[in-house]
Design a protein around this motif. Structure first.
Motif, mmCIF file in Angstrom:
data_model
loop_
_atom_site.group_PDB
_atom_site.id
_atom_site.type_symbol
_atom_site.label_atom_id
_atom_site.label_comp_id
_atom_site.label_asym_id
_atom_site.label_seq_id
_atom_site.Cartn_x
_atom_site.Cartn_y
_atom_site.Cartn_z
ATOM 1 N N SER A 237 43.942 -64.566 -57.109
ATOM 2 C CA SER A 237 43.921 -63.206 -57.631
ATOM 3 C C SER A 237 44.471 -63.207 -59.050
ATOM 4 O O SER A 237 45.021 -64.208 -59.534
ATOM 5 N N LEU A 238 44.369 -62.060 -59.713
ATOM 6 C CA LEU A 238 44.891 -61.944 -61.068
ATOM 7 C C LEU A 238 46.396 -62.167 -61.094
ATOM 8 O O LEU A 238 46.922 -62.815 -62.000
ATOM 9 N N SER B 251 47.065 -65.880 -60.887
ATOM 10 C CA SER B 251 46.819 -66.512 -62.191
ATOM 11 C C SER B 251 47.983 -66.273 -63.135
ATOM 12 O O SER B 251 48.410 -67.175 -63.863
ATOM 13 N N SER C 95 37.956 -67.696 -57.437
ATOM 14 C CA SER C 95 38.653 -66.449 -57.694
ATOM 15 C C SER C 95 38.466 -65.522 -56.498
ATOM 16 O O SER C 95 37.506 -65.657 -55.726
ATOM 17 N N VAL D 253 39.510 -55.096 -60.866
ATOM 18 C CA VAL D 253 40.100 -55.716 -62.067
ATOM 19 C C VAL D 253 39.071 -56.074 -63.135
ATOM 20 O O VAL D 253 39.426 -56.496 -64.229
ATOM 21 N N ARG D 254 37.767 -55.884 -62.825
ATOM 22 C CA ARG D 254 36.715 -56.193 -63.800
ATOM 23 C C ARG D 254 35.712 -55.038 -63.857
ATOM 24 O O ARG D 254 34.504 -55.226 -63.790
ATOM 25 N N TYR E 100 40.651 -60.013 -68.007
ATOM 26 C CA TYR E 100 40.653 -60.896 -66.842
ATOM 27 C C TYR E 100 40.370 -62.337 -67.259
ATOM 28 O O TYR E 100 41.057 -63.269 -66.839
ATOM 29 N N SER F 261 42.962 -65.490 -66.955
ATOM 30 C CA SER F 261 42.575 -66.656 -66.141
ATOM 31 C C SER F 261 42.575 -67.925 -66.983
ATOM 32 O O SER F 261 43.112 -68.961 -66.565
#
Length: 264
Positions: free
Chosen positions: A31-32, A35, A68, A76-77, A86, A90
């Motif tokens: 997940s974000l 990362s 991912s 998130v995108r 994002y 990453s």
């Protein structure tokens, strides 16, 4: 010592720093937040004189990192600006592993997909279990793939083989990965962690200043020639000659014993 940052665990075990992706129910899909946790963990290990090698692994027995966490993409995108953010976060996470001043090892069991390949390719050494599966399925999702990942994979397996992996989106098994040079070794799953520990401890027994100098040269050689700072690399090489560890190495050789390096 063990510290958890969300679903990423930082664990220090002697001279080995472990970065453990711990989201087993999602096959350690990143997940974000996961990362975002990695660069700080890597920086901590890089600055810790007791840590001499860093190992990345996935929790559980089924996956290193299964890419991912796609289920979060709608959150998130949602637009081009969020997608850029994002991608930058990453890439910064992968880069933190790649630029670590100490040797890094990817311990790969099970799925190593998409972003998992980015983390693995950013490590210096890759050792996998015979059940490992490697793939980059961006073409099956309609997503663009960060070019740094392509660059690093090209260095490892060559442009022709990388084209096959990227353009088809197909899966490589462990023997495919060994054949093309993606991994250094393949071992049985039950022996994987013991082998990685043995390998890491072998590195950790070597002179830390020499390891750092060697790592810096490798990184500089992978830059564009105009961007290389070989003077900085040379300064690190010269520091090895002036170190107490060099004196210890000579003494240990003369006395036919193992050296006890202190990183000084």
């Amino acid at each position: 010592m063990s510290e958890q940052q969300g679903s990423v665990v930082a664990q220090k075990d002697g001279a080995i720093g472990w970065v453990i992706f711990n989201h087993v129910e999602k096959h350690n899909a990143v997940s974000l937040d996961m990362s975002a946790a990695v660069p700080g963990i890597i920086a901590g290990f890089d600055a810790d004189p007791d840590v001499r090698v860093v190992v990345l692994k996935g929790a559980g027995e089924r996956s290193f990192i299964a890419g991912s966490n796609i289920s979060t993409f709608d959150a998130v995108r949602t637009d081009a600006a969020q997608n850029e953010k994002y991608q930058a976060l990453s890439q910064g996470s992968y880069d933190s592993v790649y630029h670590c001043g100490k040797p890094t090892i990817a311990m790969v069991r099970g799925y190593c997909i998409g972003g998992g390949m980015d983390y693995a390719a950013s490590c210096d050494i890759r050792i996998c279990a015979s059940d490992a599966v490697f793939a980059i399925p961006a073409v099956k999702l309609g997503l663009g793939y960060g070019y740094q990942g392509q660059i690093r994979l090209n260095r490892l397996i060559g442009s022709a083989q990388a084209r096959d992996l990227y353009f088809t989106g197909r899966r490589y098994d462990a023997q495919d990965a060994l054949r093309v040079g993606l991994v250094h070794e393949v071992v049985e799953p039950q022996a994987l962690e013991a082998r990685v520990r043995e390998y890491a401890q072998g590195i950790a027994a070597n002179a830390p200043l020499t390891l750092r100098a060697l790592k810096r040269v490798f990184l500089e050689l992978e830059r564009d020639p105009a961007a290389r700072d070989m003077d900085a690399a040379h300064a690190m090489i010269a520091a090895c000659y002036a170190s107490e560890d060099y004196q210890e190495g000579k003494a240990a050789f003369a006395e036919k014993r193992k050296p006890r390096f202190q990183g000084k």
